[in-house]
Design a protein around this motif. Structure first.
Motif, short mmCIF file in Angstrom:
data_model
loop_
_atom_site.label_atom_id
_atom_site.label_comp_id
_atom_site.label_asym_id
_atom_site.label_seq_id
_atom_site.Cartn_x
_atom_site.Cartn_y
_atom_site.Cartn_z
N UNK A 393 0.83 -1.20 0.00
CA UNK A 393 0.00 0.00 0.00
C UNK A 393 0.87 1.26 0.00
N UNK A 394 1.93 1.21 0.84
CA UNK A 394 2.83 2.39 0.90
C UNK A 394 3.54 2.55 -0.46
N UNK A 395 3.90 1.42 -1.05
CA UNK A 395 4.56 1.50 -2.37
C UNK A 395 3.63 2.16 -3.39
N UNK A 396 2.36 1.77 -3.35
CA UNK A 396 1.39 2.35 -4.28
C UNK A 396 1.29 3.86 -4.08
N UNK A 397 1.20 4.25 -2.82
CA UNK A 397 1.08 5.68 -2.51
C UNK A 397 2.33 6.42 -3.01
N UNK A 398 3.49 5.83 -2.76
CA UNK A 398 4.75 6.52 -3.09
C UNK A 398 4.99 6.60 -4.60
N UNK A 399 4.65 5.53 -5.33
CA UNK A 399 4.94 5.60 -6.77
C UNK A 399 3.95 6.52 -7.50
N UNK A 400 2.83 6.81 -6.85
CA UNK A 400 1.86 7.70 -7.51
C UNK A 400 1.84 9.10 -6.88
N UNK A 401 2.62 9.28 -5.79
CA UNK A 401 2.57 10.56 -5.07
C UNK A 401 3.06 11.73 -5.92
N UNK A 503 -15.79 10.41 -5.92
CA UNK A 503 -14.45 9.99 -6.39
C UNK A 503 -13.63 9.41 -5.24
N UNK A 504 -13.73 10.03 -4.06
CA UNK A 504 -12.94 9.55 -2.92
C UNK A 504 -13.33 8.12 -2.55
N UNK A 505 -14.64 7.85 -2.56
CA UNK A 505 -15.10 6.48 -2.25
C UNK A 505 -14.50 5.50 -3.26
N UNK A 506 -14.57 5.87 -4.54
CA UNK A 506 -14.00 5.00 -5.59
C UNK A 506 -12.49 4.85 -5.40
N UNK A 507 -11.84 5.96 -5.07
CA UNK A 507 -10.37 5.94 -4.94
C UNK A 507 -9.94 4.96 -3.85
N UNK A 508 -10.62 5.05 -2.69
CA UNK A 508 -10.24 4.16 -1.58
C UNK A 508 -10.49 2.71 -1.98
N UNK A 509 -11.64 2.45 -2.59
CA UNK A 509 -11.98 1.07 -2.98
C UNK A 509 -10.96 0.51 -3.98
N UNK A 510 -10.70 1.30 -5.03
CA UNK A 510 -9.79 0.81 -6.09
C UNK A 510 -8.38 0.65 -5.54
N UNK A 511 -7.97 1.57 -4.64
CA UNK A 511 -6.60 1.51 -4.10
C UNK A 511 -6.35 0.22 -3.32
N UNK A 512 -7.36 -0.24 -2.59
CA UNK A 512 -7.20 -1.47 -1.80
C UNK A 512 -6.86 -2.64 -2.74
N UNK A 513 -7.59 -2.71 -3.85
CA UNK A 513 -7.32 -3.79 -4.80
C UNK A 513 -5.98 -3.58 -5.51
N UNK A 514 -5.72 -2.34 -5.88
CA UNK A 514 -4.49 -2.06 -6.63
C UNK A 514 -3.24 -2.37 -5.81
N UNK A 515 -3.28 -1.99 -4.52
CA UNK A 515 -2.11 -2.23 -3.66
C UNK A 515 -1.78 -3.72 -3.64
N UNK A 516 -2.82 -4.55 -3.65
CA UNK A 516 -2.61 -5.99 -3.62
C UNK A 516 -1.86 -6.51 -4.84
N UNK A 517 -1.92 -5.77 -5.93
CA UNK A 517 -1.25 -6.25 -7.16
C UNK A 517 0.26 -6.01 -7.11
N UNK A 518 0.69 -5.13 -6.21
CA UNK A 518 2.12 -4.77 -6.20
C UNK A 518 2.96 -5.74 -5.37
N UNK A 519 2.63 -6.99 -5.43
CA UNK A 519 3.41 -7.98 -4.69
C UNK A 519 4.41 -8.68 -5.61
#
Lengths: 525, 234
Positions: A393-401, A503-519
């Motif tokens: 999750x932190x990786x996702x935040x950092x690569x898109x920050x 948008x915020x609701x969608x962002x949080x939902x999509x981010x949870x799934x997206x973070x899982x892909x960065x393994x």
């Protein structure tokens, strides 16, 4: 010539075989197209033929702009000019082969034919949507397909002809360039004359601009007559323009058939190389800037971040090297766009749509276009990201920050002139900017997610379509909420807040799934 | 066989190849060596007509840009660039068709065996590794039985067996009278094969050596000689 046909037909056959070997991607394409077709048919049911959602003038202007662009790309002469459309493999294998110059040119025309078939398929799927959105008749759709094919094939022949005729002939190039500008001048300025003295100058300009006599202007008029035929139908202008272009292209092909020189190789090789670089840059998420390499700023920088924060610092360092903080050409473009939009809204305020909603719609569409260029694309292909000891999750935040910061800055460039010109409040600016940033973060997350799900299918175009479709599915409800709040006569700031909330609701939902892909990097394209 | 006269290639003010002249006789293997950025690839591309240049290039009695010259010229570029949508076999077939080679199937089978491509022949080139693509590129150059072959860094990415086969192929070409212009950094690996060496730096020829004069007067290896000359130049 036999070799060129072999190259073309084998390549085309293998595209089909490859698609059949990967049925998941093929089924995905078909399912998507059928869904698209179904939406169009549903929208069309019970609607009168010729009735449209948008004013057909918008479509007319789009087609005219396309014709103008095509005229510039295909006819504008330059002393040094290569032929666009060749692959690097053609340079290494075909240019060296003992085949005639015409055969080397033929492969381009064959490829254009081939892509025209894809165009037909794509347009047939879109036909019901076109009928609904722009009010085309069935005949208009057929003419749209016809004009697209004519423009692409004739365009290629004219471009090749231009290169051969004007190459290394500075006097002829100069003369024809003057003629080109003169025709462009007549095309654009002639309608100004009656418009000046008219009560409604814009309407008068547009009326004169559309007159059939304008279709007689060489190149610009001819190409426009063909391009706008879906709206005008089969007219005398279309017939005359088509015949002139046909004559020009057939004569051109005879002329090219006799050519034997190879002097045009160098510029063509250059274009092929640049196209290859551009494709690779897009794949890595960078905006393809071709031409001279831009100077990089000398920056002293010390990495202090721990874990994936180092990736963010690396992006910041890159931004500092290539520009002033996060301000780029795109920021300036947004500033101009904001100013133009603000000016238009002030001059002709829309009674139905509030300022912020119009600006959100415009910037949302832009976000979807720009979302393909972002630094995260390079990161998810890099093995280092996965080796960094940090949570996904932190990786996702950092690569898109870094993208988020960039969007906040670009958002301010866009909203400040709009708000100055329309008198919107500072709170609306801030919420609008945050909404723009959130939408972009969603676009990125959706792209990462679809890359993870469909990346291995090696079907880039399919992913591209899916991305846009998913982004639309998120963008439409957000706009709807904002519009509903406006309909209820709520303050406009609440409308923007509603947009941001969805948008915020969608962002949080999509981010949870997206973070899982960065393994694991294995499944990414 | 190949006569290069006063070739100059400039990019604006930068002169990438500066008035280069040399010749390669029939059946000679000529090695083009030089540091990175010396202009080796630019020179080869200019000779082939892929870059506009000043000067003349003739292959036998033909102008280098004529169809007749192209018919007897093979070329493997520095980076193998193949059509993504053609298979390995289709590439060779396409080249055979373009060059008008009639009996290409048996030579292709032999080439595929040599380079371990037999089981890969129906794969799309996109699916191959870089080394494999380099092998396909060499097969494309070889299938036409050229009289003059241009090879730009041909050994990069090849496995040891492929390098051995490639060297054997060079010897065979030489034996049947074909001429080769080969640019490389791996000087040691072609030590026993060359007939002529052209050393270039900053677009100019700084030394041209024939095998005979080298063997008569030199005791050091070609690599040592190259390094000492480069030190002198810099």
């Amino acid at each position: 010539m036999k070799a060129v046909f072999y190259l073309f037909f084998r390549g085309t056959r293998n595209i089909v075989f490859r698609a059949l070997k990967k049925p998941a991607a093929l089924i995905g394409y078909l399912a998507f197209f059928l869904f698209y077709l179904w939406i169009g048919i549903r929208l069309n049911s019970g609607k009168e033929q010729g009735a449209s959602i948008f004013n057909s003038d918008i479509f007319y202007i789009m087609l005219t702009l396309f014709a103008l662009f095509q005229a510039y790309a295909c006819v504008y002469p330059a002393k040094k000019n290569g032929i666009a459309g060749y692959l690097m493999a053609d340079i290494a294998l075909l240019f060296q082969a003992p085949v005639r110059t015409f055969d080397i040119l033929l492969i381009l025309i064959l490829r254009q034919f081939s892509s025209s078939f894809f165009t037909i398929a794509f347009m047939l799927v879109q036909a019901p949507i076109f009928k609904t959105v722009f009010g085309l008749t069935t005949g208009g759709v057929i003419l749209y397909i016809f004009s697209s094919i004519v423009m692409s094939i004739f365009g290629t022949v004219l471009m090749v002809l231009k290169v051969f005729v004007f190459r290394n002939k500075p006097f002829l190039t100069k003369g024809f360039r003057l003629f080109f500008y003169a025709m462009l001048g007549i095309y654009l300025i002639y309608p100004v004359i009656p418009a000046i003295s008219h009560a409604s100058p814009v309407k008068e300009y547009y009326r004169v601009f559309r007159l059939p006599v304008m279709d007689m202007i060489p190149f610009f008029g001819w190409l426009r007559a063909v391009a706008v035929s879906p709206l005008t139908g089969i007219t005398q202008s279309l017939a005359v323009s088509f015949l002139i272009l046909l004559l020009l292209c057939v004569t051109g092909l005879f002329y090219l058939y006799r050519k034997t020189d190879t002097e045009w190789f160098e510029e063509t090789v250059g274009i092929a190389e640049q196209s290859g670089i551009a494709a690779e840059m897009i794949k890595k998420g960078s905006m393809p800037v071709l031409g001279p390499v831009r100077r990089k700023n000398a920056v002293s920088f010390t990495f202090t971040g721990r874990g994936s924060a180092a990736v963010l610092q690396k992006h910041i360092l890159e931004y500092r090297k290539t520009g002033f903080l996060f301000v780029s050409f795109k920021s300036v473009l947004f500033l101009i766009l904001g100013a133009v939009l603000g000016w238009f809204i002030r001059k002709s305020p829309d009674q139905d749509l509030p300022v912020m909603l119009i600006s959100l719609i415009v910037i949302s569409i832009l976000s979807m276009l720009f979302s393909m260029f972002s630094r995260w694309k390079r990161e998810i292909r890099s093995p280092y990201l996965y080796l960094i000891p940090d949570t996904p999750f932190r990786k996702l935040i950092m690569i898109t920050a870094a993208s988020a910061i960039k969007h906040v800055i670009d958002g301010f460039f866009y909203y400040v002139p709009i708000c100055i010109l329309t008198g919107a409040s500072v709170v609306e600016i801030v919420i609008g900017v945050l909404a723009y940033m959130t939408l972009n973060q969603i676009c990125i997350n959706v792209d990462i997610l679809s890359n993870r799900v469909f990346g291995r299918l090696n079907a880039g175009n399919f992913r591209f379509l899916i991305n846009y479709f998913m982004q639309l599915l998120i963008f439409i409800p957000a706009i709807t909420v904002s519009a509903v709040l406006d309909e209820l006569n709520m303050p406009s700031v609440l409308g923007v807040l509603g947009y941001l909330g969805v948008l915020t609701v969608f962002y949080i939902t999509v981010s949870v799934f997206t973070a899982g892909t960065l393994r694991c990097p294995e499944n990414f394209d | 066989m190949l006569r290069v006269e006063n070739i100059t290639k400039s990019y604006g003010k930068l002169v990438a190849v500066d008035n280069v002249s040399f010749k390669i006789n029939k059946g000679e293997i000529c090695i083009l060596v030089g540091p990175n950025g010396a202009g080796k690839s630019t020179l080869i591309k200019s000779i082939l007509g892929l870059l506009k240049h000043k000067g003349k290039v003739r292959l036998g009695s033909y102008d280098m840009e004529s169809i007749e010259a192209r018919r007897i010229t093979g070329y493997a570029p520095e980076t193998p660039i193949l059509h993504e949508l053609l298979t390995v076999r289709e590439h060779v077939q396409f080249i055979a068709s373009a060059y008008g080679v009639e009996d290409w199937e048996e030579p292709m089978r032999v080439l595929f065996d040599r380079f371990d491509l037999t089981d890969k022949q129906n794969k799309l080139c996109k699916e191959l590794s870089k080394g494999m693509q380099q092998k396909v590129s060499l097969c494309c150059a070889a299938i036409i039985s050229p009289a003059m072959i241009f090879l730009d860094e041909p050994m990069i990415g090849l496995d040891p067996k492929a390098i051995r086969e490639f060297k054997a192929m060079l010897a065979e070409w030489k034996a049947r009278g074909a001429s080769v212009l080969l640019s490389t950094h791996i000087i040691d690996s072609i030590d026993s094969l060359w007939d002529r060496v052209i050393m270039i730096s900053k677009g100019r020829i700084i030394k041209e050596i024939e095998r005979k004069s080298f063997e008569d007067y030199r005791s050091e290896s070609l690599q040592d000689m190259f390094l000492s000359i480069m030190e002198e130049v810099s």
